[in-house]
Design an enzyme around this catalytic site. Sequence first.
Site, mmCIF file in Angstrom:
data_model
loop_
_atom_site.group_PDB
_atom_site.id
_atom_site.type_symbol
_atom_site.label_atom_id
_atom_site.label_comp_id
_atom_site.label_asym_id
_atom_site.label_seq_id
_atom_site.Cartn_x
_atom_site.Cartn_y
_atom_site.Cartn_z
ATOM 1 N N GLU A 153 27.113 10.217 -1.031
ATOM 2 C CA GLU A 153 28.512 9.786 -0.843
ATOM 3 C C GLU A 153 28.873 8.575 -1.710
ATOM 4 O OE1 GLU A 153 29.131 9.353 3.403
ATOM 5 O OE2 GLU A 153 28.199 11.268 3.823
ATOM 6 N N ASN A 194 24.374 13.859 -3.367
ATOM 7 C CA ASN A 194 24.844 14.589 -2.192
ATOM 8 C C ASN A 194 26.194 14.018 -1.778
ATOM 9 O OD1 ASN A 194 24.209 16.502 0.016
ATOM 10 N ND2 ASN A 194 24.197 14.687 1.326
ATOM 11 N N HIS A 231 30.846 20.073 5.476
ATOM 12 C CA HIS A 231 31.378 19.886 6.840
ATOM 13 C C HIS A 231 32.783 20.480 6.812
ATOM 14 C CE1 HIS A 231 28.065 17.298 8.000
ATOM 15 N NE2 HIS A 231 28.290 16.516 6.966
HETATM 16 O O1 G3I Z 1 18.097 5.465 17.285
HETATM 17 C C1 G3I Z 1 19.060 4.481 17.651
HETATM 18 C C2 G3I Z 1 18.859 4.065 19.088
HETATM 19 O O2 G3I Z 1 17.584 3.423 19.197
HETATM 20 C C3 G3I Z 1 19.974 3.126 19.484
HETATM 21 O O3 G3I Z 1 19.822 2.772 20.833
HETATM 22 C C4 G3I Z 1 21.306 3.820 19.250
HETATM 23 C C5 G3I Z 1 22.494 2.948 19.615
HETATM 24 O O4 G3I Z 1 22.795 2.087 18.542
HETATM 25 O O5 G3I Z 1 21.450 4.151 17.869
HETATM 26 C C6 G3I Z 1 20.447 5.074 17.489
HETATM 27 O O6 G3I Z 1 20.604 5.367 16.122
HETATM 28 C C7 G3I Z 1 21.776 6.121 15.849
HETATM 29 C C8 G3I Z 1 21.298 7.426 15.191
HETATM 30 O O7 G3I Z 1 22.413 8.192 14.708
HETATM 31 C C9 G3I Z 1 20.552 8.271 16.201
HETATM 32 O O8 G3I Z 1 21.432 8.694 17.187
HETATM 33 C C10 G3I Z 1 22.620 5.332 14.897
HETATM 34 O O9 G3I Z 1 23.160 4.227 15.606
HETATM 35 C C11 G3I Z 1 23.742 6.220 14.394
HETATM 36 O O10 G3I Z 1 24.485 5.519 13.389
HETATM 37 C C12 G3I Z 1 23.149 7.466 13.741
HETATM 38 O O11 G3I Z 1 24.206 8.291 13.326
HETATM 39 C C13 G3I Z 1 23.864 9.223 12.270
HETATM 40 C C14 G3I Z 1 24.809 8.930 11.101
HETATM 41 O O12 G3I Z 1 24.634 9.917 10.079
HETATM 42 C C15 G3I Z 1 24.556 7.564 10.502
HETATM 43 O O13 G3I Z 1 23.198 7.501 10.085
HETATM 44 C C16 G3I Z 1 24.081 10.629 12.800
HETATM 45 O O14 G3I Z 1 23.071 10.920 13.753
HETATM 46 C C17 G3I Z 1 24.009 11.639 11.660
HETATM 47 O O15 G3I Z 1 24.379 12.940 12.115
HETATM 48 C C18 G3I Z 1 24.954 11.235 10.541
HETATM 49 O O16 G3I Z 1 24.770 12.144 9.487
HETATM 50 C C19 G3I Z 1 25.593 11.917 8.322
HETATM 51 C C20 G3I Z 1 24.746 12.156 7.090
HETATM 52 O O17 G3I Z 1 23.632 11.297 7.094
HETATM 53 C C21 G3I Z 1 25.590 11.985 5.825
HETATM 54 N N1 G3I Z 1 26.771 12.866 5.855
HETATM 55 C C22 G3I Z 1 27.607 12.682 7.056
HETATM 56 C C23 G3I Z 1 26.763 12.915 8.305
HETATM 57 C C24 G3I Z 1 27.619 12.796 9.557
HETATM 58 O O18 G3I Z 1 28.099 11.496 9.695
#
Ligand code: G3I
Length: 326
Positions: A153, A194, A231
Amino acid sequence: MKLLSLLAAPLLVSASPLVAQRQAADSLDKLFKAVGKIYFGNIAEQGKIETGKNGAILKQNFGQVTPEYSMKWETTEPSRNSFNFDPSDYVVDWAVANGKSIRGHALIWHMALPSWVSSITDKNDLTSVIENHITTVVGRWKGKIRAWDVCNEIFNDDGTMRESVFSSVLGEEFVGIAFRAARAADPSAKLYINDYNLDHAEWSKLPAVVKKVKEWKAQGIPIDGIGSQTHLQSGMSGALETALRQLTTAGVEVAVTELDITGASPNDYKVAVQACYHVPECVGVTVWGIRDTDSWQASTAPLLFDDNYDPKPAYQAIADYLKSPN
Ligand code: G3I
């Protein structure tokens, strides 16, 4: 007759636990490989793999995994030169043990980035931080990762470079710094740009990405692939095939890297998978999640399995299409 059936019974009972309960009638990965593609994948993290039937579904039906977040900078290097690989090691070890291809995601991204990185202002300092991060992370699993999302991105929808610490401090140089470090750390891995909104050739981002990738490749920057996150909104998969073909004109392989479709209509998913099937340089499709409830867009029910781990009609529509693709 009765005696025989009684004798046979123990054998029948003992056989059933040996056959893992199928989570769907067909494996999409087996079907996609049978028509010449490399994988049909999904995302994975330890928490998901160990929850309910997710592990069985991944084992039975998918041939590739992308860590949903454990390879991102905020997790792998939360503070300078202090690395945490526990969660990502779990995914890599699970994938290797189960014969799954792996997509590494994501080395350079403006999100999931620790503040110690985003606060860097010095060119040389940021360059060495990027090189150290990528050398350490990519080198850790050398030979095990089929493809890396090296830059994720980095474009705005109008095709200009996104504002980030990387572009602000280094201009476009960060792209070459990142890709060269990744190539040096693991020459066997395919290195990707990507992004999202690359599923419509008529939108401004796609031609700009193609132009830039051609330019960077001409400068010797080792870019092997472009990932279209894909998406999609409902009814929007029809433009994907043309978009994927356009992306290949940059001289790279392509992949659908984060597929989910609002409402998960069977036809939308079939058309999206058909798009990759029709484009020879499209190596595979990765769906961004197993059950709707676990999706980042859960409220839109965009995935292939329902909350009871049962395949939805879209799953079967893909399987039916791949059995006799046109
Ligand atoms: O693991 C921690 C946990 O320990 C903590 O208690 C909790 C609360 O803060 O957060 C948890 O981590 C989260 C993680 O997902 C697991 O749920 C992060 O805060 C959260 O930001 C993270 O979100 C991910 C996001 O990318 C940012 O990394 C999403 O799962 C994931 O589906 C999303 O995927 C992105 C791709 O990487 C790039 N393209 C878009 C796509 C959707 O946003």
